[in-house]
Design a protein around this motif. Sequence first.
Motif, PDB file in Angstrom:
ATOM      1  N   GLY A 317       0.814  -1.199   0.000  1.00  0.00           N
ATOM      2  CA  GLY A 317       0.000   0.000   0.000  1.00  0.00           C
ATOM      3  C   GLY A 317       0.849   1.251   0.000  1.00  0.00           C
ATOM      4  N   MET A 318       0.178   2.396   0.186  1.00  0.00           N
ATOM      5  CA  MET A 318       0.869   3.674   0.211  1.00  0.00           C
ATOM      6  C   MET A 318       0.086   4.635   1.100  1.00  0.00           C
ATOM      7  SD  MET A 318      -0.120   5.607  -3.357  1.00  0.00           S
ATOM      8  CE  MET A 318       0.609   7.119  -2.707  1.00  0.00           C
ATOM      9  N   GLU A 319       0.774   5.688   1.555  1.00  0.00           N
ATOM     10  CA  GLU A 319       0.124   6.738   2.322  1.00  0.00           C
ATOM     11  C   GLU A 319       0.775   8.078   2.002  1.00  0.00           C
ATOM     12  OE1 GLU A 319       1.264   6.926   6.711  1.00  0.00           O
ATOM     13  OE2 GLU A 319       1.647   4.829   6.237  1.00  0.00           O
ATOM     14  N   PHE A 320       0.007   9.135   2.199  1.00  0.00           N
ATOM     15  CA  PHE A 320       0.493  10.487   1.938  1.00  0.00           C
ATOM     16  C   PHE A 320      -0.023  11.408   3.031  1.00  0.00           C
ATOM     17  CE2 PHE A 320      -0.512  14.743   0.342  1.00  0.00           C
ATOM     18  CZ  PHE A 320       0.755  15.176  -0.022  1.00  0.00           C
ATOM     19  N   SER A 321       0.820  12.348   3.443  1.00  0.00           N
ATOM     20  CA  SER A 321       0.376  13.344   4.415  1.00  0.00           C
ATOM     21  C   SER A 321       0.981  14.705   4.066  1.00  0.00           C
ATOM     22  CB  SER A 321       0.767  12.945   5.844  1.00  0.00           C
ATOM     23  OG  SER A 321       2.165  12.993   6.028  1.00  0.00           O
ATOM     24  N   TYR A 322       0.192  15.741   4.360  1.00  0.00           N
ATOM     25  CA  TYR A 322       0.667  17.114   4.212  1.00  0.00           C
ATOM     26  C   TYR A 322       0.407  17.845   5.521  1.00  0.00           C
ATOM     27  CZ  TYR A 322       0.971  22.018   2.915  1.00  0.00           C
ATOM     28  OH  TYR A 322       1.302  23.347   2.882  1.00  0.00           O
ATOM     29  N   THR A 323       1.464  18.433   6.061  1.00  0.00           N
ATOM     30  CA  THR A 323       1.375  19.134   7.339  1.00  0.00           C
ATOM     31  C   THR A 323       1.806  20.583   7.159  1.00  0.00           C
ATOM     32  OG1 THR A 323       2.036  17.073   8.432  1.00  0.00           O
ATOM     33  CG2 THR A 323       2.023  19.070   9.774  1.00  0.00           C
ATOM     34  N   SER A 342       9.829  35.220  17.284  1.00  0.00           N
ATOM     35  CA  SER A 342       9.978  34.640  15.956  1.00  0.00           C
ATOM     36  C   SER A 342       8.623  34.257  15.395  1.00  0.00           C
ATOM     37  CB  SER A 342      10.883  33.399  15.996  1.00  0.00           C
ATOM     38  OG  SER A 342      10.256  32.353  16.703  1.00  0.00           O
ATOM     39  N   GLU A 343       8.588  34.173  14.061  1.00  0.00           N
ATOM     40  CA  GLU A 343       7.456  33.631  13.319  1.00  0.00           C
ATOM     41  C   GLU A 343       8.004  32.461  12.511  1.00  0.00           C
ATOM     42  OE1 GLU A 343       4.286  34.640  13.265  1.00  0.00           O
ATOM     43  OE2 GLU A 343       4.474  36.430  14.545  1.00  0.00           O
ATOM     44  N   ASP A 344       7.603  31.242  12.886  1.00  0.00           N
ATOM     45  CA  ASP A 344       8.105  30.040  12.223  1.00  0.00           C
ATOM     46  C   ASP A 344       6.961  29.297  11.549  1.00  0.00           C
ATOM     47  OD1 ASP A 344      10.927  30.086  13.207  1.00  0.00           O
ATOM     48  OD2 ASP A 344       9.924  29.909  15.142  1.00  0.00           O
ATOM     49  N   GLU A 345       7.268  28.704  10.417  1.00  0.00           N
ATOM     50  CA  GLU A 345       6.282  27.869   9.726  1.00  0.00           C
ATOM     51  C   GLU A 345       6.964  26.626   9.183  1.00  0.00           C
ATOM     52  OE1 GLU A 345       3.717  28.314   5.731  1.00  0.00           O
ATOM     53  OE2 GLU A 345       3.117  29.708   7.337  1.00  0.00           O
ATOM     54  N   ASN A 346       6.367  25.465   9.463  1.00  0.00           N
ATOM     55  CA  ASN A 346       6.878  24.186   8.985  1.00  0.00           C
ATOM     56  C   ASN A 346       5.875  23.589   8.004  1.00  0.00           C
ATOM     57  OD1 ASN A 346       7.243  24.328  12.238  1.00  0.00           O
ATOM     58  ND2 ASN A 346       9.160  23.795  11.233  1.00  0.00           N
ATOM     59  N   ARG A 347       6.382  23.180   6.856  1.00  0.00           N
ATOM     60  CA  ARG A 347       5.543  22.499   5.873  1.00  0.00           C
ATOM     61  C   ARG A 347       6.220  21.184   5.487  1.00  0.00           C
ATOM     62  NH1 ARG A 347       4.556  27.505   1.623  1.00  0.00           N
ATOM     63  NH2 ARG A 347       3.776  29.045   3.150  1.00  0.00           N
ATOM     64  N   GLN A 348       5.432  20.143   5.402  1.00  0.00           N
ATOM     65  CA  GLN A 348       6.021  18.855   5.024  1.00  0.00           C
ATOM     66  C   GLN A 348       5.045  18.039   4.187  1.00  0.00           C
ATOM     67  OE1 GLN A 348       8.549  16.056   7.577  1.00  0.00           O
ATOM     68  NE2 GLN A 348       6.555  15.045   7.601  1.00  0.00           N
ATOM     69  N   ARG A 349       5.590  17.468   3.115  1.00  0.00           N
ATOM     70  CA  ARG A 349       4.888  16.455   2.325  1.00  0.00           C
ATOM     71  C   ARG A 349       5.614  15.134   2.531  1.00  0.00           C
ATOM     72  NH1 ARG A 349       4.771  21.177  -0.567  1.00  0.00           N
ATOM     73  NH2 ARG A 349       2.718  21.812  -1.373  1.00  0.00           N
ATOM     74  N   LEU A 350       4.865  14.112   2.896  1.00  0.00           N
ATOM     75  CA  LEU A 350       5.465  12.816   3.224  1.00  0.00           C
ATOM     76  C   LEU A 350       4.754  11.715   2.449  1.00  0.00           C
ATOM     77  CD1 LEU A 350       7.365  11.045   4.975  1.00  0.00           C
ATOM     78  CD2 LEU A 350       5.536  10.993   6.689  1.00  0.00           C
TER      79      LEU A 350
END
Length: 656
Positions: A317-323, A342-350
Amino acid sequence: MVVSAKRPIIQTNKGKIQVNVQHTLLARTGDAVQVLSMLPFVSRTSEGVSVFGRGVPLIYIDNLKINDISELQKLSSDEVKRVEINLHPSVNYENNVRAVIKITTIRKDEGLSISLTAQGTQTKHFNYWEFGKLNYRVKKWDFFCGMGFKNNNKESSTDNLIDFLHNNTTINVNQSFDNTTYNKSFNTNVGFNFSNKEKNDFGMKYDFSRTPSGRDNLNGTSTYSDNNATNYSEEVMLWEKNEKTNHALNTYYITSWGKENKLTLNVDYMRGKTQSKYETYWKQAKEVSSENQSDYHLYIGKAEILNPLWGGELHYGMEFSYTKNAHSYSADQATNTALNGSEDENRQRLWGFFISQSKMFGDFSVEVGGRVEIADYQYFHNGKLNEDVSKDYKKILPYLQIDYDKNDISLSLSYSNSIHRPSYGQLNGSTVYMDRYTYQKGNPLLLSAYDYILDFVFSWKDFMVDVTHTWYKNSLMRTMQKMETASAMFFTTENIPHYQEWCATASYSSVIKFWCPKVELSVFKQHLTYNDCNYNCPYFTYEFDNVFRLSKHISLSLNLWGTAAGNLYLSYFNPTFRTDIGLNANLLKNKLSVWLKVSDLFNTDKERWGSNINGVYFSKDRRLDTRGIMLQLRYSFNPQRSKYKGTTTSSEIMRL
């Protein structure tokens, strides 16, 4: 409900421990937390339950993953039918999962079921918890909802000692605080599902939780001295106000065809916001006001297929996430405290892809598989992309399990890899003020940690042993450092390049007429060197849990557990000990359950540890507010559990 003195049916197969709870003494322990704590290798903690050497397990109730310990507390022990403990999760689970617990509940006929629970606990303050749930089942359809309210007030007393050298001067800080927390929260859920024996099953569930009013206040004194000469002692007040809101939506679809072919789809969406405001007073004058705020979004999708192949089972199978996680920190300071907002932003595609093949060879079975993970991580600081921190990750994680099962003997050997990604809170770039001498810093340069795990499980009748050897690379650990610009220290998180550890647990459980005991001994031994200092003293834990059947409807529980002194990671922990005793009665033809419990009977549960890291010595002696008496009343009308089969699909939730 019929309760017998017969031992719970425990079977071990392919690294999985299966325990029958229905019609046994385990069904008379109170709630699902108590049930799990009586099972091999599982221990209770202040946050819920853990599996020694493996940490917090994934827990499912009727195939629905839970993200809050309160879900176990809402489930009465007499609703549990059986429990499965998977000590060797395969590649279809998230890469950092070390243990999985699946709870199956007792299901009744069609119609309306209602369960109402009220619980009051008296420690230094009176706390209460109320929850109601409703389920209506008609033919293949289920419609359900629930709502709960919780008020929790706690007190504790803490003594901290801090020593370090600054500009050739020995700095000594003695802190003595009284801590009081006030939290009010509520949660609700609603959903439906259609169950057709896994032929076009589908459903949807929505959860909402909110903590509108949370406070954490510290009041006490801080005594500062240099070169062993006392300079001054002043009153310190640290006040925190916080609130949290979370929305979660899950939908699923399951279908099967032919002979043992199965497709499962899950889609999740989560959105939430947390906000904390801090005020620090020194000499009764406000010194610093600060605010933390986090806003997060998470999208997850997962598809997995099971096919029979070569006399075994092919699973892929497979999985995908966006945070997307936005974090901000700001401070209004009256003095120079070396703060930076500070102003921090984290983006992730997995992306994750997995495949495994299992097959039987007589009394032996083998499963071989692997998982590929591809992550695209971006870090923005004050609105600008930081290319040095932003990275792409690609990792192949192999998996191998060999089992032997015959008669009363079961052997299971596995090798696996896992990844631990730093939380988004650890990755932020701000410096947070805690008090004049202690700060906390994020570390945007943190790398993902890798574990290489070799595990062996042996069982014979009522006796079980689990031995694990783990090699760590870039392990995430909390450390301390001295401030360069002030006579203060700060906590942060660092990557430890490499170290290894051994964990071993021996467990015995049985039933002797009206008595169900569990005896367990565990040892944790690490080989860890950090900045030329060794942290290798072994750490022992022990448990002696008991359930006694006093009559047909009344049972008594007596639980003792504790630890010996030793090293855990970069700290040295002192011994602990605790005793709980409870009485459980089922009345009105099992419609009314009454549970009376005395926790920490001898008031011995304390948090005591010390660390000596990077020239900073820090010790904590905390007296907890754990001794108290609890009364729970649970009334159930035609009790049922929903047949909801959706599962939350990603460990990304734990990083938010």
